[in-house]
Design a protein around this motif. Structure first.
Motif, PDB file in Angstrom:
ATOM      1  N   MET A 112     -46.761   6.809  15.883  1.00  0.00           N
ATOM      2  CA  MET A 112     -47.986   6.116  15.433  1.00  0.00           C
ATOM      3  C   MET A 112     -48.547   5.226  16.541  1.00  0.00           C
ATOM      4  SD  MET A 112     -48.047   4.810  11.541  1.00  0.00           S
ATOM      5  CE  MET A 112     -49.345   3.722  12.142  1.00  0.00           C
ATOM      6  N   GLY A 164     -52.550  -1.906  19.280  1.00  0.00           N
ATOM      7  CA  GLY A 164     -52.091  -1.078  18.164  1.00  0.00           C
ATOM      8  C   GLY A 164     -50.587  -0.859  18.192  1.00  0.00           C
ATOM      9  N   LEU A 165     -49.901  -1.471  19.155  1.00  0.00           N
ATOM     10  CA  LEU A 165     -48.435  -1.358  19.207  1.00  0.00           C
ATOM     11  C   LEU A 165     -47.810  -2.272  18.152  1.00  0.00           C
ATOM     12  CD1 LEU A 165     -47.766  -1.286  23.070  1.00  0.00           C
ATOM     13  CD2 LEU A 165     -48.183   0.618  21.509  1.00  0.00           C
ATOM     14  N   HIS A 166     -46.567  -1.966  17.765  1.00  0.00           N
ATOM     15  CA  HIS A 166     -45.921  -2.728  16.698  1.00  0.00           C
ATOM     16  C   HIS A 166     -45.433  -4.069  17.233  1.00  0.00           C
ATOM     17  CE1 HIS A 166     -44.978   1.297  14.442  1.00  0.00           C
ATOM     18  NE2 HIS A 166     -46.266   1.057  14.600  1.00  0.00           N
ATOM     19  N   ASN A 167     -45.903  -5.133  16.629  1.00  0.00           N
ATOM     20  CA  ASN A 167     -45.579  -6.479  17.108  1.00  0.00           C
ATOM     21  C   ASN A 167     -44.082  -6.727  17.197  1.00  0.00           C
ATOM     22  OD1 ASN A 167     -46.388  -9.424  17.576  1.00  0.00           O
ATOM     23  ND2 ASN A 167     -44.968  -9.521  15.853  1.00  0.00           N
ATOM     24  N   ALA A 200     -52.171   5.484  18.391  1.00  0.00           N
ATOM     25  CA  ALA A 200     -53.026   4.312  18.597  1.00  0.00           C
ATOM     26  C   ALA A 200     -53.461   4.223  20.062  1.00  0.00           C
ATOM     27  CB  ALA A 200     -52.294   3.036  18.188  1.00  0.00           C
ATOM     28  N   LYS A 256     -41.826  -4.863  17.984  1.00  0.00           N
ATOM     29  CA  LYS A 256     -41.155  -4.104  19.038  1.00  0.00           C
ATOM     30  C   LYS A 256     -41.380  -4.706  20.426  1.00  0.00           C
ATOM     31  CE  LYS A 256     -41.060   0.369  18.969  1.00  0.00           C
ATOM     32  NZ  LYS A 256     -41.707   1.705  18.897  1.00  0.00           N
ATOM     33  N   VAL A 292     -51.653  -7.926  21.605  1.00  0.00           N
ATOM     34  CA  VAL A 292     -50.790  -7.073  20.784  1.00  0.00           C
ATOM     35  C   VAL A 292     -51.641  -6.330  19.749  1.00  0.00           C
ATOM     36  CG1 VAL A 292     -48.928  -7.074  19.077  1.00  0.00           C
ATOM     37  CG2 VAL A 292     -48.763  -8.525  21.116  1.00  0.00           C
ATOM     38  N   SER A 293     -52.539  -7.088  19.127  1.00  0.00           N
ATOM     39  CA  SER A 293     -53.386  -6.553  18.075  1.00  0.00           C
ATOM     40  C   SER A 293     -54.307  -5.443  18.601  1.00  0.00           C
ATOM     41  CB  SER A 293     -54.214  -7.716  17.529  1.00  0.00           C
ATOM     42  OG  SER A 293     -54.831  -7.395  16.335  1.00  0.00           O
ATOM     43  N   LEU A 294     -54.884  -5.660  19.775  1.00  0.00           N
ATOM     44  CA  LEU A 294     -55.772  -4.653  20.365  1.00  0.00           C
ATOM     45  C   LEU A 294     -55.034  -3.363  20.699  1.00  0.00           C
ATOM     46  CD1 LEU A 294     -57.858  -6.783  22.905  1.00  0.00           C
ATOM     47  CD2 LEU A 294     -58.807  -5.461  21.004  1.00  0.00           C
TER      48      LEU A 294
END
Lengths: 265, 265
Positions: free
Chosen positions: A245, A126-129, A249, A131, A122-124
């Motif tokens: 955004m 760049g998407l919103h956790n 990302a 969501k 998830v962190s890599l």
């Protein structure tokens, strides 16, 4: 002291461990480790033993599942015992039973968390956790993939992203690739015809999350299905509604085609 | 070397950092750190600086949001720069913009993952990770809590668990408690009457996840609403359908009433 400490090894190599985890190992009377629930591509046990100054007993799935982790519980009965697990100790449910069994016989248990593959991916991305919907695993082609298909469909209906872990059989060194996973899901699409996985569906392939060379590639299924992601482990994200955004990302970090900007406005 | 490395500090104290993260700090030309996105209750900056052998520049929300992290980008233009972030660097989306800005001006970025609060909470609960739906944040009472209420309702309809993060304002040292969060959600229940949050709804309160004294308490809303969870940070889980192994875990690790066994069969 009767104690069983579950310590997460994190991802990829010997250095994914936390300072707290290292301290727990150094002060342990016995240290066990399993590596069958997840792949740590660059992990070197001998070097890790030098690093910790401890001998580490490798346990197999048999030891844990058939013998109910007797070996580990016996050690914890007589002293501080550390059980090392890839990623975060309980993100996979494999070891919950062992922890319950320990508590039942009066062995105090603690958790020292590790990096979980899920937050790494998830962190890599760049998407919103917040969501992401339900997470699912895509099985090897010999198993029907209707469940992951349905989960992706359900999450999409809600505008949510789906994180798909791809099946692996560590002992056999067998890993479902992103290309295979997409084909498996397309087979379900041919049967169900719900337009969940079409050639123009947007997806993000992630390889080697947590390693020093992670690879992300965002694009359309038709572009990813033959894309070479290199070495495992692999995972896939099917985005729901994308915030601008998140699109930025994906373009910056996952080499997404710039037409994504036009597509998601 | 022009490089910006985002390093996760993990949770609670100086020892949540990974060995890899420590190495990145030691080899950095400049090190920045923020602590406003999350609470690290037992973190001691001075001791941490001694541990790393580096001076660490503390950055505020202003530095990052109003000045677009100019300070950090300027440092990364001339040498290897590490930016320390509580938890995992991108589980909160706060810093995605900074990473995008860096890549835009040709600064190579990397991520060294940290323990995320989300996997810590899931891991502590013993609940099955793949049975969690969308995550949501419960706001302070002055803000309407209809969104979290709806997310919990939606997840429940799908039989999924909901992880609720509770709002916090670190600079003001202000934390929404589990008791307040339950009351806020009950207020929405009074308006919407969908029986999502009743006195007999099952919930799990989690305090200090990732610390050495985490506390979990599973029970009915009527029991948790006045329960003393001690010090922050706090979070809440509203389970969907519970597998009997999850029930066993809640009884063993979260002091759930044994009648849960009868309830979830």
């Amino acid at each position: 002291m009767k104690e069983l400490v579950f310590v997460g090894l994190g991802l990829n190599d010997e250095y994914g461990l936390t300072l707290k985890g290292l301290e727990e190992i150094k002060t342990a009377d016995a240290v066990f480790m399993e590596t069958y629930t997840s792949r740590m591509p660059d992990f070197n046990l001998q070097h890790f033993e030098e690093l910790c100054g401890k001998k580490i007993q490798h346990v197999t799935r048999q030891t844990l599942e058939e013998e109910n982790g007797k070996l580990i519980l016996q050690a914890a009965e007589v002293g501080k015992t550390v059980f090392l697990v890839p990623g975060d100790p309980f993100i996979a449910t494999t070891h919950v039973t062992l922890r319950i069994d320990a508590e039942k016989v009066g062995i105090h248990t603690r958790i020292v968390h590790g990096i979980s593959i899920i937050s790494a991916i998830v962190s890599l991305s760049g998407l919103h956790n917040y969501k992401f919907g339900k997470t699912v695993t895509v099985p090897f082609p010999e198993t029907p993939a209707e469940t992951p298909y349905n989960v992706i469909a359900q999450n999409k209906k809600l505008g949510l992203h789906t994180l798909c872990l791809l099946d692996l059989r560590e002992p056999e060194n067998r890993y479902l690739t992103i290309n295979q996973a997409l084909r498996t899901l397309q087979t379900v699409e041919e049967q169900k015809q719900e337009k969940v996985i079409t050639p123009n569906t947007v997806a993000i392939g992630v390889a080697r999350a947590g390693s020093n060379q992670p690879m992300l590639k965002a694009g359309f299924v038709k572009d990813l299905i033959d894309f070479d992601f290199g070495l495992p482990p692999f995972s896939l994200i099917f985005p729901g509604e994308l915030h601008f955004m998140e699109v930025d990302a994906l373009i910056a970090f996952a080499d997404a085609p710039v037409e994504f900007r036009r597509l998601f406005r």
